[in-house]
Design a protein around this motif. Structure first.
Motif, mmCIF file in Angstrom:
data_model
loop_
_atom_site.group_PDB
_atom_site.id
_atom_site.type_symbol
_atom_site.label_atom_id
_atom_site.label_comp_id
_atom_site.label_asym_id
_atom_site.label_seq_id
_atom_site.Cartn_x
_atom_site.Cartn_y
_atom_site.Cartn_z
ATOM 1 N N TYR A 544 0.822 -1.212 0.000
ATOM 2 C CA TYR A 544 0.000 0.000 0.000
ATOM 3 C C TYR A 544 0.858 1.265 0.000
ATOM 4 N N THR A 545 2.149 1.086 0.095
ATOM 5 C CA THR A 545 3.056 2.221 -0.010
ATOM 6 C C THR A 545 4.035 1.947 -1.142
ATOM 7 N N ASN A 575 11.239 4.396 1.925
ATOM 8 C CA ASN A 575 9.781 4.421 1.821
ATOM 9 C C ASN A 575 9.384 5.763 1.214
ATOM 10 N N THR A 576 8.956 5.737 -0.045
ATOM 11 C CA THR A 576 8.583 6.962 -0.755
ATOM 12 C C THR A 576 7.082 7.208 -0.734
ATOM 13 N N SER A 582 6.561 -2.612 5.263
ATOM 14 C CA SER A 582 7.747 -3.456 5.164
ATOM 15 C C SER A 582 8.083 -3.692 3.705
ATOM 16 N N ALA A 583 9.355 -3.924 3.432
ATOM 17 C CA ALA A 583 9.806 -4.128 2.054
ATOM 18 C C ALA A 583 10.774 -5.296 2.013
ATOM 19 N N VAL A 584 10.691 -6.074 0.940
ATOM 20 C CA VAL A 584 11.614 -7.185 0.718
ATOM 21 C C VAL A 584 12.551 -6.802 -0.415
ATOM 22 N N ALA A 585 13.834 -6.644 -0.098
ATOM 23 C CA ALA A 585 14.849 -6.377 -1.123
ATOM 24 C C ALA A 585 15.329 -7.716 -1.678
ATOM 25 N N GLN A 586 15.294 -7.861 -2.993
ATOM 26 C CA GLN A 586 15.694 -9.102 -3.640
ATOM 27 C C GLN A 586 16.888 -8.843 -4.553
ATOM 28 N N LEU A 617 9.254 3.719 8.163
ATOM 29 C CA LEU A 617 8.371 4.883 8.219
ATOM 30 C C LEU A 617 8.448 5.689 6.931
ATOM 31 N N PRO A 618 7.386 6.415 6.570
ATOM 32 C CA PRO A 618 7.403 7.231 5.352
ATOM 33 C C PRO A 618 8.588 8.197 5.338
#
Length: 705
Positions: A544-545, A575-576, A582-586, A617-618
């Motif tokens: 959603y972000t 986070n833009t 949360s983000a998964v870097a691959q 956080l944003p």
């Protein structure tokens, strides 16, 4: 089996699972020189060393980690919160056109708010709603699908139903629809004075908390996820939660029992009372909790009866006409309907319609197109949002139940697509959630590239989310939690993309064999362009972000390394967007180029590292060093002479001078999501004049850059 048993043992497989065929073959394997007795002894020594270290052979008094855990320590509030968090973290958002405005009436959850800090914490839980919500735009939900109310279906297989229960998709949506979608509403618990049901023993202090009043006991139960039912003892001012399902309070006391909001009071094994039946609800429910929740979602149901047998279960929602004489019966008082706080009027916030009579198989067209399906369309017309539940179950995928196609049952696909056609002109939010283990062909209306206006607004892949799956899905749908999960497999477009038959099991494409296009995202190469290989790529998932990905301290021309070097890359994820997520870097590598590697089959792409950054956080940036190990730069060469040993594979891993690229982003570099996130690309050159044997040289002298 003799050859296979020897190969497994020689490769380090110490234990056979589910039988002894391989073990019984080891003597022949030793006699034929395929393996040695010393390797058998090594395997046995490792197995029994592990058992000794685990305390398997110790008397109970010396194994407190096992024997000292009481029943009351199972399904505690902490356990349930972990179950909820795990389910939320594993549900993948495949498609989304819903916006924050779709749910602008959802109340901001106080428990999810967080004060921004200057330092990112990997253990944080910082989802912050974007803004306060306005009055309701969504007040009712049609929940459609034969397993929407199913409980233990969400556990998959090799499971044991927890005593606390399993929250179905329907139950999770009902609670959220009442508490989050409609202002001025509440879920209240049922009470029954002097009735002690499924409470803890009075002598067991682990199951009781101090409470000065019945109201305080109810409040404490609502605040503890592990409390489904409570019993208040006004004699001792003690409040008992459901920790032990087999015992009751036996001491003389003045008690009042009840259930948390949204659950019915259920009484077990009462065979002398006269309970009245009607036509049972279908599909047959899994357990009494599912029957209770169906009653909850039915505005005409004030009382239900659940009966079970070794053949089938039955759920009666509007009893009338026939007495129940069944030692396995469970009856329930009026489930706790959602109600308006001011008027105390029950509200019909969820309309459940199964659409099919026989679970997800939907065997006959009559079931898909008959009265039940008409009721499903009518429910969609009468509601502000439609959630369709589908997928697979253990009759389709489990040990001993192998699929012959990756298509969903035809009539399940039919009702999913028909609902999209029916709802498209209304502009109502239409959501699909699939519960499954293996992947399948997505119905046309749920596909990522389906034409807008004829498709679903959002599509979720839930896997088997287990105990708290219903709450987890509702939290994600209603934006109380931000999705971050990624697909763990590639979703093929058609069964025609699968191998021709099991006699052609090569990972690599083979033009001389029909449908032998290779396996998985690493090798699959259909007639279409590589960028359009799958319906859903491995490692794909929305949020959603939004995030951007970059790397630090990399030369403009890329990196030059020696064979056996490990590449270390500092990855930055920002986070833009506007909400915490949360983000998964691959990290992927592509196929190397060079004279020495051009003649060998190698992966088109391969995942070499990844990391999940929790709750960024944003505007904030999270950093982590990820690596490309030399084993991911190898080319495997078969040194066997097929004429001399046609059934023997003799692979050697080599690292040759070559060039390749490293890609860092939220997904595979061929996807739109990777491009939108400004994924990073690093050219890599392996120097040298000849190849290096990875197993004999690199393992002994690791290096890093």
């Amino acid at each position: 089996m003799t050859c296979a048993a020897a190969a497994g043992l020689n490769a380090g497989c110490d234990q056979e699972g589910g039988g002894n065929s391989a073990i019984d073959s080891l003597a022949d394997a030793i006699n034929q020189g395929m393996t040695t007795m010393s390797k058998v002894e090594t395997a046995a020594r490792r197995l029994f060393t592990a058992r000794v270290e685990l305390g398997v052979f110790d008397p109970p008094s010396l194994a407190p980690a096992v024997t000292a855990v009481p029943f009351s320590a199972i399904c505690t509030d902490d356990h349930l919160r972990l179950s909820l968090r795990s389910a939320e973290a594993g549900i993948v958002l495949l498609k989304n056109r819903l916006t924050d405005d779709t749910f602008k009436n959802i109340k901001a959850s106080k428990s999810r708010k967080s004060k921004p800090t200057k330092k990112w914490s990997p253990s944080g839980r910082n989802y912050t709603p974007t803004k306060a919500r306005d009055p309701a735009t969504v007040s009712s939900i049609a929940v459609i699908g034969p397993t929407a109310s199913a409980t233990t279906w969400l556990q998959g297989n090799y499971d044991k139903p927890p005593a606390w229960g399993v929250v179905s998709i329907l139950e999770g949506l009902y609670h959220s629809a009442c508490k989050d979608l409609n202002e001025g509403t509440e879920l209240v618990g049922q009470q029954a004075a002097g009735v002690d049901f499924r409470g803890g023993q009075a002598s067991d202090t682990n199951v009781s908390v101090a409470a000065s009043s019945l109201a305080q006991c109810v409040t404490k139960c609502e605040a503890d996820l592990s409390c489904n039912y409570y019993t208040f003892d006004s004699t001792q001012n003690l409040c008992y939660f459901l920790r032990d399902t087999t015992t009751q309070i036996t001491a003389a006391a003045t008690i009042t029992s009840g259930s948390r909001g949204g659950l019915a009071i259920m009484n077990y094994g009462y065979t002398t009372a006269d309970f009245l039946k009607d036509t049972p609800s279908f599909p047959p429910p899994i357990d009494e909790r599912e029957c209770s929740i169906r009653c909850l979602a039915d505005p005409k149901c004030d009382f239900f009866v659940f009966t079970s047998s070794s053949i089938f279960n039955l759920c009666y929602l509007r009893p009338s006409g026939q007495k129940v004489v069944d030692p396995n019966s469970v009856w329930g008082a009026s489930p706790n309907k959602c109600r308006d706080v001011a008027s105390q009027t029950p509200l019909h916030v969820v309309n459940f319609q199964p659409a099919c009579l026989d679970s997800l198989q939907c065997t006959t067209a009559q079931q898909a197109n008959g009265i039940l399906f008409s009721d499903a369309l009518a429910a969609a017309d009468a509601s502000d949002m439609i959630v369709v539940v589908g997928g697979l179950d253990q009759t389709m995928e489990s040990e001993g139940n192998d699929r012959t196609t990756i298509d969903l049952p035809a009539n399940q696909t039919l009702y999913i697509n028909t609902l999209a056609q029916h709802v498209s002109s209304s502009g109502k939010p239409l959501v699909a959630v699939f519960v499954h283990g293996g992947t399948f062909v997505l119905p046309a209306s749920t596909q990522i590239d389906a034409k807008a206006g004829e498709d679903y607004s959002a599509v979720f892949s839930a896997g088997y989310p287990s105990q708290m799956g219903g709450y987890a899905f509702a939290n994600l749908l209603f934006r109380k939690t931000c999705p971050a999960a990624k697909t763990a497999a590639s979703w093929y477009k058609s069964s025609n993309d699968l191998p021709y038959d099991l006699s052609h099991e090569s990972f690599y494409p083979n033009s001389s064999v029909p449908n032998a296009n290779g396996y998985t995202y690493r090798y699959f190469k259909p007639d279409s362009a590589p960028s359009d290989r799958f319906a859903v790529d491995f490692g794909y998932g929305l949020s959603y972000t939004s995030f951007s990905f970059s790397v630090s301290d990399v030369p403009d021309g890329g990196i030059v390394i020696n064979p056996c070097d490990t590449i270390h890359i500092t990855v930055n994820v920002q986070n833009t967007g506007n909400v915490t997520g949360s983000a998964v870097a691959q990290v992927y590598t592509d196929r190397p180029t060079g004279d020495d590697v051009s003649n060998y089959p190698m992966p088109i792409l391969r995942l070499v590292d990844f990391f999940r950054f929790e709750d960024i956080l944003p505007g904030y940036i999270a950093t982590k060093v990820l690596t490309v190990e030399p084993m991911f730069m190898t080319t495997v060469i078969d040194n066997n002479d097929p004429m001399a040993n046609p059934n023997i594979y003799n692979g050697t891993r080599m690292i040759f001078p070559s060039q390749f690229n490293v890609f860092i982003g939220p997904s595979q570099p061929t996807t739109i999501g990777w491009k939108e996130a400004s994924g990073a690309q690093i050219p890599i050159k392996i120097s040298g004049n000849s190849g290096v044997n990875y197993d004999t040289q690199c393992k002994k002298s690791p290096s890093r850059v």
